[in-house]
Write a protein that holds these residues in place. Structure first.
Motif, short mmCIF file in Angstrom:
data_model
loop_
_atom_site.label_atom_id
_atom_site.label_comp_id
_atom_site.label_asym_id
_atom_site.label_seq_id
_atom_site.Cartn_x
_atom_site.Cartn_y
_atom_site.Cartn_z
N LEU A 1 0.83 -1.21 0.00
CA LEU A 1 0.00 0.00 0.00
C LEU A 1 0.86 1.26 0.00
O LEU A 1 0.58 2.22 -0.72
N ALA B 1 2.32 1.83 -3.45
CA ALA B 1 1.31 2.23 -4.44
C ALA B 1 0.78 3.63 -4.14
O ALA B 1 0.65 4.46 -5.04
N ILE B 2 0.49 3.91 -2.85
CA ILE B 2 -0.12 5.21 -2.53
C ILE B 2 0.88 6.34 -2.70
O ILE B 2 0.61 7.33 -3.40
N LEU C 1 1.60 6.83 -6.27
CA LEU C 1 0.52 7.54 -6.96
C LEU C 1 0.59 9.04 -6.68
O LEU C 1 0.45 9.86 -7.59
N ILE C 2 0.84 9.40 -5.41
CA ILE C 2 0.89 10.83 -5.07
C ILE C 2 2.03 11.52 -5.82
O ILE C 2 1.83 12.56 -6.46
N PHE D 1 -4.21 3.73 -10.23
CA PHE D 1 -3.91 3.30 -8.86
C PHE D 1 -4.01 1.78 -8.76
O PHE D 1 -3.15 1.12 -8.16
N ILE E 1 -1.09 -0.87 -7.67
CA ILE E 1 -1.23 -1.89 -6.62
C ILE E 1 -0.78 -3.25 -7.15
O ILE E 1 0.01 -3.97 -6.53
N ILE F 1 -10.74 -0.23 -3.56
CA ILE F 1 -10.33 1.01 -4.22
C ILE F 1 -11.39 1.47 -5.22
O ILE F 1 -11.76 2.64 -5.26
#
Lengths: 251, 236
Positions: free
Chosen positions: B32, B35-36, B39-40, B168, B172, B218
């Motif tokens: 997580l 991936a998070i 993504l940001i 996203f 993941i 998600i």
């Protein structure tokens, strides 16, 4: 207030404006007409450099804003613009549409001493007053998508007004409206005219031109062919192309 | 299949009594996190690149920046993620004499990589916003950058939210390759359980289920977000 000197504009070799000279005084209500494709909208959009002129000068309050080196954003704050398709900010509420630019300008002004919170309060209150003036105070917190065309255009006009501009440019402000909504927008524009606002208006509303304008211009082939007070313009047109144009428009 | 029950017992034994659960939690966290944060970082880079690409190009600086951005996007879209991870970890880091953990490298590479993809998504989003919005902002004296930030990009993001959600989800799923640079993600956790029991059927099955649950969560989250963002075009 505005001096246009030998303004030219071409789009990739297509000459749209072929040397326009025009002097606009404070308090002038100038209506611009002309056949479609004559360059009247392009001319209006050149006045605040929404289209960059290809040649010539636009002296606004003593500065040549056609010069690419000037900071156009500062001068545009004194030159409101109202669009045919309203162009309200879709992601902002009606109130925010009006107060957004004044708040931003004051927040980024280094000389401004007022706290940010105070600025927002003051500008929102001022925007609210403007909304009350056009009778849309109850719409302050809705998004533009919920308004009718006439309401949108009236909000767009007070959005321009919120910057306290020296002049407002109108690009066919009633052309995208349902016929029954044209009146409310024209009435608001008349009010502005009575308050002494300098206005440059591209429109096909000949009745409005007759009643409100103090000068009517006819643009054709990228040049001003006639520039007269409305009585003379409609009563005694000289240019043959204008005569033909009027005979088709005034039925 | 008659010994499937025994395999499940073996799996639960390792997970709940031999610390397998800690590995899974750690793996889930890393998956997580990568991936998070990826993504940001990707959204920030992608928005910047997309903005550069729609700037009017009269002047030299935007042209140079635009050239650089094209090169960047070409580079990251033209090589597989695994290769980028390996090059970063085994080539760039030693050359620059920097120390980073596998997870840190993964976050960076995922951010840089998704930045390239998001820039294209964002560009189409920006171009889907009516030019009148930009003109109206400029007409009240806001700069190109301010109008972009306050008016155009928020509307663009709303338009591309479903596509951004897909990005996203792709991130993941792609985290399953970070073990190449020694980051322990979900795959590493279940691989560990499998190796310890010489039994891979149940661990990998559970792993697949966890990935699916993540993706469903998600997707639901994005649908809810879309609905709340859409309030500015609803007539109420």
């Amino acid at each position: 207030m505005i001096d246009v000197i030998d303004l030219k504009k071409d789009f990739q070799g297509n000459h749209v404006l072929n040397g326009i000279d025009l002097h606009i005084d404070k308090g002038d209500i100038v209506v611009i007409t002309g056949p479609s494709g004559s360059g009247k909208s392009t001319f209006l959009r050149c006045l605040n450099c929404m289209e960059d002129p290809s040649g010539g000068q636009i002296i606004f309050n003593g500065v040549d804003i056609a010069d690419m080196k000037v900071d156009i954003n500062i001068h545009r704050r004194h030159m409101g613009m109202v669009f045919q398709h309203f162009n309200l900010f879709n992601n902002k509420t009606v109130l925010q549409n009006i107060s957004l630019a004044p708040i931003h300008v004051r927040k980024t002004d280094k000389k401004e001493k007022t706290s940010k919170k105070k600025i927002i309060e003051e500008e929102n209150a001022r925007a609210m007053k403007l909304l009350e003036r056009i009778g849309l105070a109850d719409k302050a917190n809705v998004y533009p998508a919920t308004l009718s065309g006439g309401q949108k255009q009236r909000v767009a006009i007070v959005r321009a007004l919120a910057m306290n501009p020296d002049v407002i440019l109108f690009d066919e402000p009633t052309s995208a409206l349902d016929p029954e909504m044209v009146g409310e927008v024209l009435d608001l524009m008349k009010e502005l005219a009575q308050d002494g606002m300098t206005m440059v208006i591209v429109t096909h509303e000949m009745g409005f031109a007759k009643e409100v304008a103090n000068r009517v211009l006819f643009i054709d082939e990228g040049k001003i062919k006639e520039d007269e007070p409305p009585e003379e313009f409609f009563g005694n047109p000289k240019n043959p192309r204008l005569k033909e144009f009027l005979s088709k428009v005034l039925v | 299949m008659n010994n499937f029950g025994a395999k499940v017992d073996q799996f639960t034994e390792i997970v709940f009594h031999q610390g397998g659960i800690n590995k899974i939690v750690e793996g889930l966290q890393n998956t997580l996190l990568i991936a998070i944060l990826g993504l940001i970082i990707g959204i920030i880079i992608g928005t910047l690149i997309a903005t550069v690409r729609v700037v009017p190009k009269y002047k030299l600086l935007p042209r140079i920046l635009n050239g650089f951005c094209s090169f960047y996007v070409g580079l990251f879209r033209g090589t597989p993620m695994v290769v980028q991870l390996l090059v970063f970890y085994y080539v760039l880091l030693p050359l620059l004499e920097m120390r980073m953990t596998g997870v840190q490298v993964s976050i960076m590479v995922f951010g840089l990589n998704s930045g390239a993809y998001i820039s294209e998504i964002m560009r189409s989003g920006i171009q889907s916003v009516d030019v009148g919005q930009m003109e109206a902002g400029r007409a009240v004296g806001l700069s190109f950058a301010t109008t972009m930030r306050m008016i155009v990009i928020p509307q663009a993001v709303k338009n591309i939210l479903p596509t951004l959600g897909n990005e996203f989800i792709a991130l993941i799923k792609e985290t399953s390759v970070v073990s190449f640079v020694g980051a322990s993600d979900l795959y590493v956790a279940f691989n560990y359980i499998g190796t310890n029991s010489y039994e891979f059927m149940v661990p990998y099955l559970v792993m697949a289920v966890i990935y699916i649950i993540l993706v469903i969560l998600i997707s639901t989250g994005i649908r809810l977000m879309e609905r709340s963002l859409r309030k500015s075009d609803r007539r109420n």
